[in-house]
Design an enzyme around this catalytic site. Sequence first.
Site, PDB file in Angstrom:
ATOM      1  N   ASP A  89       0.854  -1.183   0.000  1.00 51.81           N
ATOM      2  CA  ASP A  89       0.000   0.000   0.000  1.00 51.81           C
ATOM      3  C   ASP A  89       0.890   1.233   0.000  1.00 51.81           C
ATOM      4  O   ASP A  89       2.097   1.139   0.165  1.00 51.81           O
ATOM      5  CB  ASP A  89      -0.958  -0.014   1.189  1.00 51.81           C
ATOM      6  CG  ASP A  89      -0.245  -0.063   2.519  1.00 51.81           C
ATOM      7  OD1 ASP A  89       0.975   0.200   2.551  1.00 51.81           O
ATOM      8  OD2 ASP A  89      -0.888  -0.362   3.531  1.00 51.81           O
ATOM      9  N   ASP A 262      -7.618  -7.802   0.554  1.00 44.07           N
ATOM     10  CA  ASP A 262      -6.733  -7.947   1.711  1.00 44.07           C
ATOM     11  C   ASP A 262      -7.521  -7.560   2.947  1.00 44.07           C
ATOM     12  O   ASP A 262      -8.463  -6.768   2.862  1.00 44.07           O
ATOM     13  CB  ASP A 262      -5.495  -7.048   1.595  1.00 44.07           C
ATOM     14  CG  ASP A 262      -5.807  -5.611   2.029  1.00 44.07           C
ATOM     15  OD1 ASP A 262      -5.524  -5.269   3.200  1.00 44.07           O
ATOM     16  OD2 ASP A 262      -6.364  -4.842   1.222  1.00 44.07           O
TER      17      ASP A 262
END
Length: 370
Positions: A89, A262
């Site tokens: 991320d 996720d």
Amino acid sequence: MEFTLIKQDGAARRGTVSLAHGDVQTPAFMPVGTYGAVKSLSPVEVRDTGAHILLGNTFHLWLRPGLEVIGEFGGLHRFMGWNGPILTDSGGFQVWSLGDLRKITEEGVRFRSPINGDSCFLTPEESMRIQKVLNSDIVMIFDECTPYPATPADARDSMLLSLRWAARSKAAHQGNPNALFGIIQGGMYEDLRDESLAGLTEIGFDGYAIGGLSVGEPKEDMLRILAHTTPKMPQDKPRYLMGVGTPEDLVAAVSHGVDMFDCVMPTRNARNGWLFTRHGDIKLKNARHRKDTRPLDEHCQCYTCLNFSRAYLHHLHRSGEILGARLNTIHNLHYYQELMLGMRQAIEQGRFEAFATEFRQGRQMLQQSA
């Protein structure tokens, strides 16, 4: 990066994402390795659960151990001993979660390090630089996670800032051969989600993520935005729903056409003694498990279910033993990966709707007794 759409059943999609460190079969669930490790498990144990790809946290790895250390290893793969694909991320969500400790400007975000209090400045360009050093197979743009609740005006300002940062992220990513995904924002407003998606597709990315969900909004709002946004996303690119969610959320999202997920839920819940099974959830703290000789799930083939009873897992949980957290994590991740495998097979066989119905019926069996 190459995305191959193998089969579609209704809106549900079965595909393959081909990346530098291997192929990912979709729908796919990515275990979260915040600090370069899935909590309590080795990379071999994570792979044995069926995981093809992990998620690493740019923000935390930048602060500790730092790029000088990870750079010595040529990236995150060798540093953490995982030879499969990694998605990182951008740090935007973690900066958002700092709340009053951060200040957002057009240029980027200034904040105090939660580790030592140092002043830090994170920009789209810096996030791309960090992720290039990490050498992640999939890089996420730097964005602002729109808070919940937000007025239409505030949500639009946030979304437009994320679009400007998306363009800067794309420019700064030039020269990095790894994939770059855009992130759709816009809060709980369908028109803003549409505007965000249009802006991102004009810039052009290798894949597209739905961000800003599971941030405190009611479940019905999350599902509403998901149902509205997903069908409009490019057909020929992977679709990633960030930070979601429960097994029910995953099946619902796949039914709308999401490919990748996720979430910390399977690992965090495991450490808290909350186990997922095909018949519902089991809470190990409950006294009813004290003498239960059965495994968590008699049909599960994970190491935990093949070797240990609910009574033993109950004992480990009540005793605070580290082994309990490990065995629980193995089971929960195995359950999530088996769920993804089941969905992939159902889509291939053209029976996803029947699979989803059977899944929902099965998951309700333990609701009254777990």
